[in-house]
Structure formats: C-alpha cells, structure tokens
Design an enzyme around this catalytic site. Structure first.
Site, PDB file in Angstrom:
ATOM      1  N   LYS A  80       0.821  -1.138   0.048  1.00  0.00           N
ATOM      2  CA  LYS A  80      -0.024   0.160   0.138  1.00  0.00           C
ATOM      3  C   LYS A  80       0.902   1.460   0.062  1.00  0.00           C
ATOM      4  CE  LYS A  80      -3.746   2.041   2.733  1.00  0.00           C
ATOM      5  NZ  LYS A  80      -4.787   1.784   3.796  1.00  0.00           N
ATOM      6  N   SER A 155      -9.596   2.056   2.949  1.00  0.00           N
ATOM      7  CA  SER A 155      -8.816   2.869   2.000  1.00  0.00           C
ATOM      8  C   SER A 155      -7.731   1.837   1.289  1.00  0.00           C
ATOM      9  CB  SER A 155      -7.957   3.934   2.937  1.00  0.00           C
ATOM     10  OG  SER A 155      -7.068   3.223   3.810  1.00  0.00           O
ATOM     11  N   SER A 179      -9.761  -0.256   7.255  1.00  0.00           N
ATOM     12  CA  SER A 179      -9.298  -0.147   5.829  1.00  0.00           C
ATOM     13  C   SER A 179      -8.554  -1.568   5.244  1.00  0.00           C
ATOM     14  CB  SER A 179      -8.471   0.687   5.845  1.00  0.00           C
ATOM     15  OG  SER A 179      -9.028   2.017   5.529  1.00  0.00           O
TER      16      SER A 179
HETATM   17  N1  GLN Z   1     -12.718   4.497   6.511  1.00  0.00           N
HETATM   18  C1  GLN Z   1     -12.142   4.928   7.733  1.00  0.00           C
HETATM   19  C2  GLN Z   1     -11.732   6.392   7.693  1.00  0.00           C
HETATM   20  O1  GLN Z   1     -12.047   6.981   6.703  1.00  0.00           O
HETATM   21  C3  GLN Z   1     -11.088   3.736   7.974  1.00  0.00           C
HETATM   22  C4  GLN Z   1     -10.123   4.332   7.240  1.00  0.00           C
HETATM   23  C5  GLN Z   1      -8.718   3.367   7.592  1.00  0.00           C
HETATM   24  O2  GLN Z   1      -9.033   2.246   8.127  1.00  0.00           O
HETATM   25  N2  GLN Z   1      -7.649   3.894   7.098  1.00  0.00           N
HETATM   26  O3  GLN Z   1     -11.156   6.967   8.485  1.00  0.00           O
END
Ligand code: GLN
Length: 487
Positions: A80, A155, A179
């Site tokens: 990532k 994400s 995410s």
């Molecule tokens: N969707 C959540 C956020 O926007 C979690 C994101 C993540 O786990 N990096 O913060």
C-alpha cells in the site's frame, strides 16, 4: 507459462516455484503483464516497480536453486502506498507526497524483502488512508474487479482489488478503522487487521497513531498466516510494537473448532443493514455451528453504538497532529509563489491536500482546541475505555465474536461521495475493533447478485491464532474464497 497464475495462492505459487514449473522471473512478468492489461480499468496500482521486481525475482530464483527458499520467496506482491519503500515513490495517493521518495524502508518492507518476496509496485488508496471507497485517491479511483461500476472499499482498495484481479498474489494494507477488512469484504479476499502492536508501524505514514495497524490481504487464510509469520513481531524502532513472541501462525490451521465459543453481538446486525448481508452472515455462522462451534446469538455490546462517534473524534484529532508536518518546509509538495512563509504554508496545505483530508484536519483541530478538548477528545477517550472493557468482558465468555464486515455489498461509485456521514457509516462494524485495539479478519462468506459479502471474526488481543483457526476451518468447509472475479 502454462499455469493460470491469477488463480494462485502464495502456498500454491511456492510449491510450483519449488517444483520449477516456472521461475519467479516468469511469475513476476506474468503479474506485471496482468497489471499492464487490466489496471487501466481497475486502477489498483499507482507505481509499478518493474526493474526492482525483476531484480528481486532473479535473486529469488537463485535462492530457490540453492534450496534456501521460504514460503514467500519469489512471490510477487504490492505494498500500500502509505508504507515507505527506499528509492521508490511513496505518495499516500496525495498531491502532497506526489514526488516523495523515502530514503528508508518500513520495517514490514524490510521483512518481506528478507523473506524473498518480490515487490512489483505500490497500491492505490484513499488519500492518507482517509476513506472507505478509494475514491479519495488524488490520482484516480480504484474499481471493484467484481463489478467495475462499484467501489472496492477503502482505504486499502488498491491492495484488495489487485489481489482480487490477480494483479498480485498478495498485498499489504493498513487498517485504522476498517481499511483492510472492509475492502477485503468488498473484493472477496481475506484481510487481517492484527492486534495493535503486533506488527511494526515503523515507516507507515501515520494517520491516527493509536489506531493504525498493518496487515495482509490474501486469497485465503493459509496465505494470511504465511504473511503474518513474515511481518509480525517486536521492533525497536516502533515503541508501540509489543515485545511478545511470534508463534508460527500456520500451526493453528488444524481445522479444529469443536467446542469453541462464538458470540454474535446483536448490535452489529444494525438497522438499515442489507437483508442479503444479514442472511448470508447468519448462514455462514450456521456453517461454523455445523463444524462444532457453540454459538450464542444473544450477545449484547451496548457501547458499540458510540464507536463511530468516538472514532470520528479520536482519528481526526490524531490526524490533525500527524499531518501538521506537511507544511512545505521539510518534504513533499511546496507551493512556489507564496508571498511570505505563512502564505507558502497555507497554500501548500490548500493545494496539497484533498477535501476529505482537510475535513479531517478541521474536525480534529476543532476537537482538540481549547475549551472543546474536555468535551470532545477527553470524553471520547473515556468512552473508548468503556468500549474496550465491554469487549474484555465478552472475551471472558467467548473465544471469538462474529459479525458482518460491512452492512452492505459494495456500493456504486459516486453514491456516497457527497455524503460523508453515509461514507463513514460503511465502517460501523469495523471501527469498534480499532477503538479496542483487537485483531479481526474479514473472509469471503457469500455473494448477493454476484457482489461479495465478508464475515468478520474478532478475538481478544494477540489471539490471531484463534481467528486464523476458525477462519481456516470455515474455508476448508466452503469455497467462497476460491471464487475469482472474471474481468
Ligand atoms: N474509513 C475509515 C476512515 O475513513 C477508516 C480508514 C482506515 O482504516 N484507514 O477513517
């Protein structure tokens, strides 16, 4: 190469490499070709590291020839784009870091390189890991390989979509509020968020430091265990990493779930949840019961309903502090024509960050500001403790808790872009786990109209083995994880 490589798991690729059915260089070229052929439509990869990959693959082939190969040696994978890779762009899918080339590797990257994995590139993501759809990437959105008009989740959407599309055999993701698990669920792959402190965060670009964890996205649970063996463990360079010995995670994959106690917290079958998701998860739990686990359907975790609110105070607060470093003076984007130092800083942030990142910074700055700190941040920390205690109590009675990973199947691109609260709600089932620092996996559990549904299995801190054991037993008895997106 004759083998349909996009069907391969890590353990199958390992066996075929050992049998010399193909070389790592050939396997790597096949993945690179697939990226070239597919990624225009999927958008999972932001940087392809062809030269590095072919060099690493040639090295891996030497190790294999010398009889010195481990399970990951020669296996192509993606990182990532919020994990530092020495000499390779690390952009966080943000304009702010569009040209940032780190001089060092994240610990997980070092460990994977030592294990002989082949890094073929960097995976797309929501900018700075803020989002649930990978539509917040500053470069281009990622599409779900099961249906290109839908989101892959986020994400770590690039990591999940790439594995689902066979562009890479596995990938690393990061999980602050879901995410890894939510995109794993949306793309029908296996994704584990380890216990907070299980995997070093050194070299992971920080979003919310008390919540962030790195973990694997793979085709199945066996692969997940193999990647965990390589990346877990204490690291002197991350003071929050736990000095707890790492077991061999493949040893627990023995199919034995008889007598394990599974709790089903009713609050996770939330109002407004898609009925097909609920039915699928109930059926999957029935499958676990058939395998010999005992199920209690009536568990209650009442504080869970506050987790979303707690998360959206704590995560943006930490983000606002972590992102203060992007001011145009040290690294990353810098606005050129500022009239003064302050003007340069302001414009750097104005043009360097996207809308969602700015929203988080504003939320966090507000929650931490004088007069509001006690009302928001401190209160959220107190509720966080209550949520954690509630889980502790549940784990006195149960080995694991099982829930849906998300309340819906993958949604249509654009559907939630203008409604941040709706977007935030897609993480209701995953956020509480980060708030409590627990390990949890998402595994494929079925489909509704061809769209994937993930099941989440949660355990107490450092009980990844219990999660993997149950998830593996489920995969032995079902074939959801063997279905591949046809694109
Ligand atoms: N969707 C959540 C956020 O926007 C979690 C994101 C993540 O786990 N990096 O913060």
């Amino acid at each position: 190469m004759t083998t349909d490589h996009d069907q391969l798991t890590i353990h199958e690729a390992h066996r075929l490499l050992e049998e010399r059915r193909f070389s790592s260089v050939e396997l790597t070229r096949a993945c690179l070709d697939r990226i070239r052929y597919l990624d225009e439509r999927v958008g999972a990869v932001v940087t392809v590291t062809e030269e590095l990959a072919l060099r690493q693959a040639a090295e891996a082939d030497k190790r294999i020839a010398a009889g010195d190969a481990g399970p990951l040696t020669g296996v192509p994978m993606l990182v990532k784009d919020n994990m530092c890779t020495r000499g390779v762009l690390t952009t966080c899918s943000s304009k702010m870091l569009e040209s940032f080339v780190p001089p060092y590797n994240a610990t997980v990257v070092d460990k994977l390189e030592e294990a002989g994995a082949v890094i073929i590139g960097k995976a797309n993501m929501d900018e700075f890991a803020m989002g649930s759809s990978t539509e917040h990437s500053a470069f281009s959105p990622t599409h779900n390989p099961w249906d290109l008009s839908r989101v892959p989740g986020g994400s770590s959407g690039g990591s999940a979509a790439a594995v689902a599309a066979g562009e890479a055999i596995f990938a690393l993701g990061s999980d602050t509020g879901g995410s890894i698990r939510q995109p794993a669920g949306f793309c029908s792959v296996t994704g584990l968020k380890p216990t907070y402190g299980r995997v070093s965060r050194y070299g992971l670009v920080a979003f919310a430091s008390s919540l962030d964890q790195i973990g694997p996205l793979t085709q199945d649970v066996t692969d997940c265990a193999l990647v965990m063996n390589a990346i877990a463990g204490h690291d002197n360079r991350d003071s929050t990493s736990a000095p707890i010995p790492v077991p061999d995670y493949t040893q627990c994959l023995n199919g034995d779930v008889k007598g394990l106690k599974i709790g089903i917290p009713k609050e996770y079958f939330v109002e407004g949840m898609q009925p097909e998701v609920e039915d699928t998860i109930r059926a999957a739990i029935g499958q676990l019961e058939k395998l010999g686990a005992s199920i209690d359907w009536e568990v209650s975790l009442p504080h869970t309903r506050h987790a979303l609110a707690v998360y959206y105070v704590i995560a943006p607060s930490e983000a606002s502090a972590n992102l203060a470093r992007y001011d145009g003076t040290t690294y990353g984007f810098r606005y050129k024509d500022g009239e003064s130092m302050w003007d340069t800083m302001e414009k750097t942030r104005q043009f360097g960050f996207g809308a969602e990142v700015k929203r988080r910074i504003m939320l966090g700055t507000y929650a931490l500001s004088a007069g509001y700190y006690d009302a928001y941040y401190l209160k959220a920390q107190k509720v966080r403790t209550l949520i954690r205690r509630e889980f502790d109590e549940a784990f006195e009675k149960f080995d694991v808790l099982v829930t849906p990973t998300s309340p819906t199947v993958p949604f249509t691109m654009g559907e939630k872009l203008d409604d941040p609260v709706q977007m935030y709600l897609s993480d209701v089932c995953t956020l509480p786990i980060n708030i409590a620092g627990l390990p949890a996996i998402s595994i494929p559990a079925g489909f509704a109209d061809g769209l994937p549904i993930g099941m989440q299995i949660i355990a107490k801190p450092f009980a990844e083995e219990t999660i993997l054991r149950i998830a593996h037993a489920f995969q032995q008895a079902t074939d959801w994880h063997e279905k591949r997106a046809r694109i």
